[in-house]
Write a protein that holds these residues in place. Structure first.
Motif, mmCIF file in Angstrom:
data_model
loop_
_atom_site.group_PDB
_atom_site.id
_atom_site.type_symbol
_atom_site.label_atom_id
_atom_site.label_comp_id
_atom_site.label_asym_id
_atom_site.label_seq_id
_atom_site.Cartn_x
_atom_site.Cartn_y
_atom_site.Cartn_z
ATOM 1 N N GLY A 41 -12.441 -47.422 2.380
ATOM 2 C CA GLY A 41 -11.465 -48.330 2.972
ATOM 3 C C GLY A 41 -11.195 -49.542 2.113
ATOM 4 N N HIS A 42 -12.234 -50.122 1.511
ATOM 5 C CA HIS A 42 -12.076 -51.318 0.681
ATOM 6 C C HIS A 42 -12.908 -51.125 -0.580
ATOM 7 N N GLU A 43 -12.269 -51.276 -1.701
ATOM 8 C CA GLU A 43 -12.924 -51.176 -3.008
ATOM 9 C C GLU A 43 -12.646 -52.455 -3.783
ATOM 10 N N VAL A 44 -13.717 -53.174 -4.142
ATOM 11 C CA VAL A 44 -13.609 -54.440 -4.852
ATOM 12 C C VAL A 44 -14.288 -54.270 -6.206
ATOM 13 N N VAL A 45 -13.537 -54.460 -7.277
ATOM 14 C CA VAL A 45 -14.051 -54.370 -8.641
ATOM 15 C C VAL A 45 -14.430 -55.763 -9.116
ATOM 16 N N VAL A 46 -15.637 -55.913 -9.645
ATOM 17 C CA VAL A 46 -16.123 -57.192 -10.160
ATOM 18 C C VAL A 46 -16.326 -57.041 -11.661
ATOM 19 N N PHE A 47 -15.634 -57.879 -12.435
ATOM 20 C CA PHE A 47 -15.682 -57.777 -13.898
ATOM 21 C C PHE A 47 -15.742 -59.172 -14.483
ATOM 22 N N ARG A 48 -16.710 -59.383 -15.365
ATOM 23 C CA ARG A 48 -16.880 -60.683 -16.040
ATOM 24 C C ARG A 48 -16.538 -60.523 -17.516
ATOM 25 N N ASN A 106 -22.157 -54.772 -15.260
ATOM 26 C CA ASN A 106 -20.851 -55.367 -15.539
ATOM 27 C C ASN A 106 -19.997 -54.336 -16.273
ATOM 28 N N PRO A 107 -18.932 -53.811 -15.683
ATOM 29 C CA PRO A 107 -18.418 -54.110 -14.338
ATOM 30 C C PRO A 107 -19.175 -53.348 -13.257
ATOM 31 N N SER A 108 -18.896 -53.697 -12.008
ATOM 32 C CA SER A 108 -19.475 -53.014 -10.856
ATOM 33 C C SER A 108 -18.447 -52.998 -9.739
ATOM 34 N N ARG A 109 -18.771 -52.281 -8.679
ATOM 35 C CA ARG A 109 -17.850 -52.144 -7.555
ATOM 36 C C ARG A 109 -18.573 -52.371 -6.245
ATOM 37 N N LEU A 110 -17.853 -52.967 -5.305
ATOM 38 C CA LEU A 110 -18.329 -53.144 -3.938
ATOM 39 C C LEU A 110 -17.481 -52.279 -3.020
ATOM 40 N N SER A 111 -18.143 -51.456 -2.240
ATOM 41 C CA SER A 111 -17.452 -50.576 -1.294
ATOM 42 C C SER A 111 -17.762 -51.048 0.113
ATOM 43 N N LEU A 112 -16.726 -51.329 0.876
ATOM 44 C CA LEU A 112 -16.870 -51.765 2.261
ATOM 45 C C LEU A 112 -16.160 -50.755 3.153
ATOM 46 N N ALA A 138 -9.104 -54.803 -4.260
ATOM 47 C CA ALA A 138 -9.171 -56.154 -4.844
ATOM 48 C C ALA A 138 -9.918 -56.070 -6.161
ATOM 49 N N VAL A 139 -9.622 -57.015 -7.043
ATOM 50 C CA VAL A 139 -10.277 -57.121 -8.346
ATOM 51 C C VAL A 139 -10.726 -58.560 -8.532
ATOM 52 N N VAL A 140 -12.004 -58.742 -8.816
ATOM 53 C CA VAL A 140 -12.552 -60.063 -9.130
ATOM 54 C C VAL A 140 -12.687 -60.128 -10.649
ATOM 55 N N LEU A 141 -11.755 -60.778 -11.295
ATOM 56 C CA LEU A 141 -11.719 -60.891 -12.751
ATOM 57 C C LEU A 141 -12.154 -62.305 -13.127
#
Length: 818
Positions: free
Chosen positions: A652-659, A642-648, A765-768
């Motif tokens: 091309g696509h970077e999604v940040v996940v943060f709690r 936490n945090p981490s990232r998803l690469s697709l 995208a960011v998942v907050l």
């Protein structure tokens, strides 16, 4: 029949031989050479192996392979080439074509090298252009950065290798010996994969591949695992987009620092430490300031126009550019207006101050107003823009740059701030230096600037190296599929408290909705975030979560995940076709053992495998039962940081996940500013302000009038308060470009692991996940920010809530009853 000679004839023959002189006698003939014998007059061959089939006229020795003769060194008369004469040609090659910048020392080195090895034919015969082209390619292959420095060892090594492959001022395209010639497929070196084709070329055979490789294959191409030139997809799961999904932990992400001299990011090669020296804290602040400063200087509002008449005209005052003043330059400029960029801090006396790399000064915000009004939060620890007047004190005894507080000391006097704002954000395509990222995958791309497109920020490949190739792959796998057969959905679940039985019931209901989807239509990934317990694990002895006297122990904590494994085992279809990503919270172990549920240092590692072993076995059993073992990739459970990232699809696509419950922390630490009703005559325009700031701060594509605070009178067209709160939160985080813009005492950060906390370049995208804020899906500057909040809706009984996000597009908040 037998013939007998006469004795008289044989006697006469013998007498005649005796009377003949010895000189006239014939010498005896040597015996005939055997047919299969070796000839003595034939020189021995180098290869002693005889022919395997001499009866069929096979040569006794194999033919030697064809070796082209080594070119003779042609005499070149060296000349003295002035650097200004070479500058136009070097500018076209390095700057126009390769987006590189030459320093004066590098231009001097190149001019000396070309004059020494190319002679007088450097211009007429085009020798210098080929040399400059090879040097530019070699510099990019070595990832030397945007600025080419003449004193760098990379440039000297390139010129040294190039010198050995030149003859008569020309670059050798083929040769033998230890130093092979240069080729169009590779510059200055021959990769191991090309040695087979190189040897076939020497033998006069046709190489297996004649496709020209790109000269930038070293920028993360192998890390993605790309196939052939046309991305031929096999039938064993390669048509599944989930193959190109990668979870990047914060402790695995490459660390970069911004070099002001080179205006480029450099990778940090020193190993990180959890207990670094105090100087690393200063380095983290300096790097954060430099990143925002260089981003700000590229903004149109801070660029000086080439047409000075516009800036001097009163009718075009809105087009005047801003200029940032260092704090140290305020000395002796009493009563002048300035724009400062610095970090908002709290002095030991309790007063607010602003500091940059040159000094600090006391800040008075009693009459300050936010621009735009109530559009962002302002807390100590943020880097902000303040416009106001410097007021110098009459008695400045003991103050000045020789002070002991702050970097360079606290400057005497105070800065009266009238307008305060966040540094404007920068879109992802502007940072990477390419356009067309907001359109479809097949759009044509054009370079719009130097940017940082060659930097591999996540370790999955850079945008300029493989971005277009991965978007073509995405177009074939996702966009061209039928509407119901696209596997681009990502289900985002909020906080899942396993110590509450209703949470597992809500999770079971949500999973049952997707388990009924047909084959190839299930979601690609499920993101589940903590806190997995409502209280800190092992924070105190005795009691439990139900009594409210303390957190659960290690045994109870493992039983919670065992119950989660039992719930997941009821959906084998999802376990074998999706990637489940688990992100911990502050209440999860082991950090909560001493944090007690309070803010722990970021980033933090995932939940230890000691507690999640049952969940992993559940996934392994489901994959084994479905026959997805070995090369066939089934579902998996990833316990990340936490945090981490998803690469697709690579970059091309970077999604940040943060709690993090960041909204409550912002409300507690926010600085109170002047209200809208106390603004007087409405003079809220910053000195030299531009109208472009309104467009730069526009959130979610709405009109500017919706950014204002709703009036007390009920208005049916007014924007709801939850939407305004979401926009305020999103704008604050993305403008700061940092996930923890607070003081170290409020939100501690590991100094050597600050790179994963940056939102630069801006992600897709960011998942907050914030349980203290309402759920929302907001798009700001091309970045889609989502907050699913908690899976259980507070105030409603038996209602589950989550977000369904389609990669590359937008998400939507969904709910159901259970």
């Amino acid at each position: 029949m037998m013939i007998v000679s006469s004795p008289s004839k044989s006697l006469k023959k013998k007498q005649s031989q005796e009377n003949t002189s010895p000189e006239k006698r014939k010498r005896p003939k040597p015996p005939p050479t055997p047919f299969f014998g070796a000839r003595k007059n034939v020189a021995a061959a180098e290869n002693p192996i005889p022919s395997s089939s001499p009866a069929f006229a096979t040569p006794a020795h194999p033919l030697r392979p064809f070796q082209p003769p080594a070119p003779a060194k042609a005499a070149i008369l060296p000349i003295i080439l002035p650097p200004p004469t070479l500058r136009p040609l070097a500018f076209r090659t390095f700057t126009k074509k390769h987006n590189l910048t030459l320093t004066s020392s590098a231009l001097q080195e190149l001019a000396s090298f070309i004059g020494r090895h190319c002679g007088s034919g450097w211009r007429e015969e085009g020798l210098a252009e080929k040399v400059l082209e090879e040097v530019a390619r070699g510099w990019k292959n070595r990832n030397g950065g945007v600025i080419v420095d003449g004193a760098s060892p990379e440039l000297k090594d390139i010129l040294k290798n190039l010198e050995g492959n030149m003859s008569g001022g020309r670059i050798i395209t083929g040769g033998n010996g230890q130093r092979g010639g240069l080729s169009r497929q590779n510059s200055l070196m021959l990769e191991a994969s090309d040695e087979a084709d190189h040897s076939k070329t020497r033998l006069g055979l046709r190489p297996t591949s004649l496709a020209r490789e790109d000269s930038q294959t070293s920028f993360g191409m192998s890390g993605i695992g790309l196939g052939g030139e046309d991305d031929e997809l096999d039938e064993d799961g390669s048509k599944d987009a989930r193959r190109w999904l990668k979870v990047v932990s914060a402790f695995e992400q490459p660390r970069f620092t911004y070099n002001v001299a080179k205006k480029h990011f450099e990778r940090i090669t020193t190993p990180p430490s959890l207990l670094p020296p105090p100087s690393h804290k200063t380095d983290s602040f300096r790097n954060r300031y430099h990143i925002i400063h260089q981003r700000l200087l590229r903004n149109e509002s801070f660029q000086t126009s080439a047409v000075t008449s516009f800036s001097r005209s009163s009718s075009n005052a809105s087009f005047r550019s801003h200029k940032i003043t260092p704090i140290a330059n305020l000395l002796g400029r009493h009563g002048t207006t300035h724009l400062l960029l610095g970090m908002l801090i709290v002095l030991p006396t309790g007063a607010l101050a602003i500091t940059d790399l040159t000094g600090a000064i006391t800040l008075d915000l009693s009459h300050a107003a936010a621009i735009p009004y109530d559009s962002a939060w302002f807390t100590p620890g943020m880097i902000i823009l303040v416009d106001g007047i410097y007021e110098e004190e009459e008695e400045s005894v003991g103050k000045g740059l020789s002070g002991s507080s702050g970097v360079g000391g606290t400057i005497g006097g105070r800065f009266q701030g009238f307008f305060i704002g966040q540094p404007p954000c920068e879109k992802r395509r502007a940072t990477l230096g390419v356009s067309g990222l907001d359109g479809m995958a097949g759009d044509e791309e054009h370079t719009i600037g130097g940017g940082f497109g060659w930097i591999d920020f996540l370790g999955v490949g850079s945008e300029r190296a493989i971005g277009s190739k991965m978007r073509k792959l995405e177009q074939r796998l996702l966009r061209q599929q039928p509407a119901g057969q696209q596997r681009s959905r990502i289900v985002i679940l909020g906080e899942l408290n396993l110590d509450q039985p209703k949470s597992l019931q809500a999770l079971k209901k949500v999973l049952s909705l997707y388990a009924t989807d047909g084959e190839g239509e299930t979601p690609m990934s499920f993101i589940i975030t903590g806190n997995f317990t409502s209280c800190g694990v092992m924070a105190s002895h005795g009691g439990g979560a139900t009594t409210g006297t303390g957190g659960a122990g290690s045994i109870e904590y493992k039983e919670y995940f065992d119950a989660l494994a039992s719930t997941l085992a009821d959906f084998p279809t999802l376990l074998t076709t999706a990637t489940f990503v688990f992100v911990p919270g502050d209440n999860d172990g082991w950090v909560s053992a001493f944090g007690g549920g309070a803010a722990v240092p970021l980033p933090r590692r995932g939940v230890p495998g000691l507690f999640t072993s049952r969940v992993r076995r559940t996934f392994a059993a489901a994959n084994q039962e479905a026959g997805l073992t070995g090369e066939k990739k089934g579902g998996e459970a990833v316990w990340t940081s936490n945090p981490s990232r998803l690469s697709l699809f690579g970059p091309g696509h970077e999604v940040v996940v943060f709690r993090d419950d960041i909204s409550a922390r912002l409300r507690r630490a926010n600085v109170r500013l002047k209200g809208k009703e106390a603004e007087g005559d409405g003079d809220v325009e910053m000195a030299g302000a531009t109208q472009d700031n309104g467009d730069a701060m526009e959130v979610d594509g709405d009109e500017q009038q919706q950014e204002q605070q709703p009036s007390p009178v009920a208005d049916p067209n007014a924007v709801p308060y939850d939407v305004l709160a979401a926009r305020k939160l999103v704008k604050t985080i993305l403008d700061q470009g940092y996930l923890a813009p607070f003081r170290q005492s409020i939100r501690p950060v590991h100094w050597d692991y600050t790179s994963p906390l940056y939102l630069y370049p801006l992600p897709t995208a960011v998942v907050l996940v914030d349980t203290t804020a309402p759920p929302f899906c907001v798009t700001y500057e091309g970045c889609h920010v989502m907050n699913p909040s908690s899976i259980l809706v507070s105030g409603k009984k038996g209602v589950a809530r989550w977000i369904e996000y389609e990669a590359g597009r937008t998400g939507k908040v969904r709910d159901c009853t259970f």
